[in-house]
Design an enzyme around this catalytic site. Structure first.
Site, mmCIF file in Angstrom:
data_model
loop_
_atom_site.group_PDB
_atom_site.id
_atom_site.type_symbol
_atom_site.label_atom_id
_atom_site.label_comp_id
_atom_site.label_asym_id
_atom_site.label_seq_id
_atom_site.Cartn_x
_atom_site.Cartn_y
_atom_site.Cartn_z
ATOM 1 C CB ILE A 73 17.823 -16.726 -20.811
ATOM 2 C CG1 ILE A 73 19.135 -17.453 -21.103
ATOM 3 C CG2 ILE A 73 16.763 -17.118 -21.844
ATOM 4 C CD1 ILE A 73 19.024 -18.959 -21.102
ATOM 5 N N GLY B 288 -1.090 -9.196 5.936
ATOM 6 C CA GLY B 288 -0.590 -10.537 5.693
ATOM 7 C C GLY B 288 -1.715 -11.459 5.275
ATOM 8 C CB CYS C 241 -4.393 -4.802 5.680
ATOM 9 S SG CYS C 241 -5.500 -5.505 4.440
ATOM 10 C CG PHE D 104 -8.741 -2.995 10.396
ATOM 11 C CD1 PHE D 104 -9.232 -1.781 10.878
ATOM 12 C CD2 PHE D 104 -9.639 -3.870 9.787
ATOM 13 C CE1 PHE D 104 -10.583 -1.469 10.775
ATOM 14 C CE2 PHE D 104 -10.988 -3.568 9.684
ATOM 15 C CZ PHE D 104 -11.470 -2.357 10.189
ATOM 16 C CG HIS E 265 -2.242 -2.091 2.683
ATOM 17 N ND1 HIS E 265 -1.449 -2.865 3.484
ATOM 18 C CD2 HIS E 265 -3.154 -2.921 2.146
ATOM 19 C CE1 HIS E 265 -1.860 -4.119 3.441
ATOM 20 N NE2 HIS E 265 -2.899 -4.181 2.631
ATOM 21 C CD GLU F 54 1.104 -0.432 4.246
ATOM 22 O OE1 GLU F 54 0.217 0.232 4.822
ATOM 23 O OE2 GLU F 54 1.048 -1.673 4.128
#
Ligand code: GLN
Length: 558
Positions: free
Chosen positions: A160, A364, A391, A394, A515, A517
């Protein structure tokens, strides 16, 4: 259209659009199929971009749980988007903006705000035409300045939530010259018990597509193996397309091999011809084979990286996995990643880390698992295991050092422990006042100044780097003095913000508040990841070298 730089746009030819829908079930990898096709078009000299449509009501992916949706991918402009955008950036080698992720939340929010502002002059505001017009506008804007725009509709045809988008695409195609739009439907071709490739699910999902007024031009069958000729013929007959327009997309060992498969099947060439671009495309022998070379690099040996995280789901750390693969391509090693439950580690201590050649503590939010992460940092620091903290990783490295080296008892991040006597990690000063959870983070690309003659400088080979951020907390300036004259140095900064840390005298101990990555690509691996894997190789070679030496010494003495 294709130029030497591959980036010029010839507006006389206009944009071409590939609309990608999925049938039977989600998770078929239609994003990878689409991104792979895009990559090949790029190799043929076209400037390609992509739009991911997510028919959910969230405005963006920023608040979504990685356990349900996989990682939140962060763009240069700070957009928090679906991880599929990460795949498009990695496959197409382009940097996209938030405008390339269209969500129902974004569209409705915009239309409702316009309604409140009186922009609709008293008209009844409806899904058709107001929402559909907004969707079409967004697609057109995202495609501007490119040759080909891939638009992938998340979910499965028949949902939907997806209906307004499919209707918008139908209208879009109706408004465009026929040769500018191609509908690609990616579906599942399962095997029956007696080993037969079954086309019925495909027939049903194409029926569903057609009931909305769309007719696929191309059907891609996801199957364990290649589709047999007879399977293709059956799909062609029942779905009313030429057999040449049915393509296989069999399982491959690595997603980076999908473009090779798509090329072998000839999907890229089919698309080029259908768009009438055969004369514009680079001849096959002139197309770059760089991708093939990168992703088929011979691997000599393997290394084992422990990823100490909260979520037992590869997708939750997708960009980290990909970054390690990119480093592996560059260095010719297979990088095996094993997930270590940060929560459990507090009980099992370090035994889970012992078989790792290197340790990553990823980003996180929230308290759960932080003590385990801190233990992992301590293990890496004390045992000279190559370590990369990203992050939150660190931040936990700072906390660990404060507690165990500087002797700041119970030091913590104020995020986890608001009453800690030593909030070595604290909220960004400009955000003390901001209460609202959404939109208070430091997001997107920011420049970090790198200290010369440091590991950071060695890795980035520059006095600055631009990387993407997504954080609310950072190193508390009140504790800068405590770190003075320590072997743990902050080798990257942005004004008063600490961005990179490293530990002198350790084989590789590196942490970034940003980050890295999100900007790693095949052929352009992220420097911190490359550094980590390189250090791991050196350490393991060093070990075996030392053993070999010890053995030969033994031989001599005996
Ligand atoms: N929770 C930490 C912060 O908000 C780290 C965020 C992250 O790892 N992305 O600063």
């Amino acid at each position: 259209m294709p130029t030497e730089s591959n980036t010029e746009y010839d507006p006389s030819l206009g944009n071409k659009f590939i609309f990608v829908t999925g049938g039977v079930m989600s998770g078929l990898g239609k994003g990878i199929t689409a991104a792979s096709t895009g990559r090949l078009l790029k190799n043929a000299g076209f400037d390609v971009t992509a739009v991911k449509v997510d028919p959910y009501l969230n405005v963006d992916a920023g608040t979504m749980n990685p356990y349900q949706h996989g990682e939140v991918y962060v763009l240069e402009d700070g957009g928090e988007v679906d991880l599929d955008l990460g795949n498009y950036e990695r496959f197409l080698g382009v940097d996209m903006t938030s405008d390339h992720n269209i969500t129902t939340g974004k569209t409705y929010q915009h239309v409702i705000e316009a309604e409140r502002a009186g922009d609709y002059l008293g008209k009844t505001v409806q899904i058709i035409p107001h929402i559909t017009n907004d969707i079409k506008r967004r697609i057109r804007e995202a495609a501007e300045g490119t040759d080909v725009c891939i638009v992938e509709v998340g979910g499965t045809v028949g949902d939907i939530e997806g209906m307004p988008y499919l209707e918008a695409l139908r209208q879009f195609a109706h408004e465009e010259p026929e040769e500018n739009v191609l509908f690609v439907h990616v579906t599942l071709v399962p095997y029956s018990k007696n080993g037969e490739q079954k086309t019925k699910p495909t027939q049903h999902s194409v029926k569903e597509v057609r009931s909305i007024g769309l007719q696929p031009d191309v059907i891609v069958g996801r199957c364990e193996d290649r589709l047999e000729r007879s399977t293709k013929e059956k799909i062609a007959l029942f779905c009313d397309i030429p057999t040449e327009a049915v393509f296989s997309n069999p399982d491959v060992e690595d997603v980076y091999h999908v473009p090779l498969m798509v090329e072998e099947e000839g999907l890229d060439q089919y698309v080029i011809e259908r768009f009438g671009l055969a004369d514009e495309a680079l001849p096959r022998e002139e197309r770059t084979t760089e991708w093939r070379e990168i992703v088929t690099t011979e691997k000599d040996g393997e290394v084992d990286i422990a990823l100490v995280g909260k979520y037992d789901l590869e997708d939750a750390y997708m960009s980290i996995h990909e970054s390690l693969k990119h480093a592996g391509f560059e260095l010719g090693v297979e990088v095996d990643v094993h997930w270590v439950d940060a929560d459990e580690m507090a009980d099992h201590h370090t035994e889970r880390l012992e078989r790792a050649d290197g340790i990553i503590v990823p980003g996180g939010f929230g308290m759960r698992g932080t003590e385990g992460k801190i233990e992992a940092v301590q293990y890496a620091r004390e045992n000279e295991v190559p370590f990369l903290g990203l992050c939150l990783g660190f931040q936990m490295a700072v906390v660990e050092y404060a507690r165990n080296v500087l002797g700041l008892e119970d030091a913590h991040s104020a995020e986890m422990e608001p009453d800690t006597p030593h909030p070595v990690i604290d909220i960004l000063p400009e955000q003390y006042e901001v209460e609202n959870m959404g939109g208070t983070m430091r997001l997107g690309e920011h420049v970090t100044v790198i200290e010369p003659e440091t590991l950071a400088y060695e890795l980035y080979e520059d006095t600055s780097c631009s990387e993407r951020h997504r954080h609310r907390y950072e190193v508390n300036p009140e504790y800068f003095d405590d770190f003075e004259d320590e072997p743990l140095i902050f080798s990257g900064t942005a004004g008063n913000r600490m961005e990179i840390l490293e530990l002198e005298g350790h084989p590789f101990f590196f942490g970034t508040q940003f980050h890295p990555e999100y900007t790693s690509r095949p052929g352009r691996p992220s420097p911190p990841f490359l550094g980590l894997v390189e250090a791991v190789i050196e350490e393991t070679e060093g070990d075996s070298g030392a053993n070999a030496e010890a053995e030969s010494e033994t031989e001599v003495t005996h």
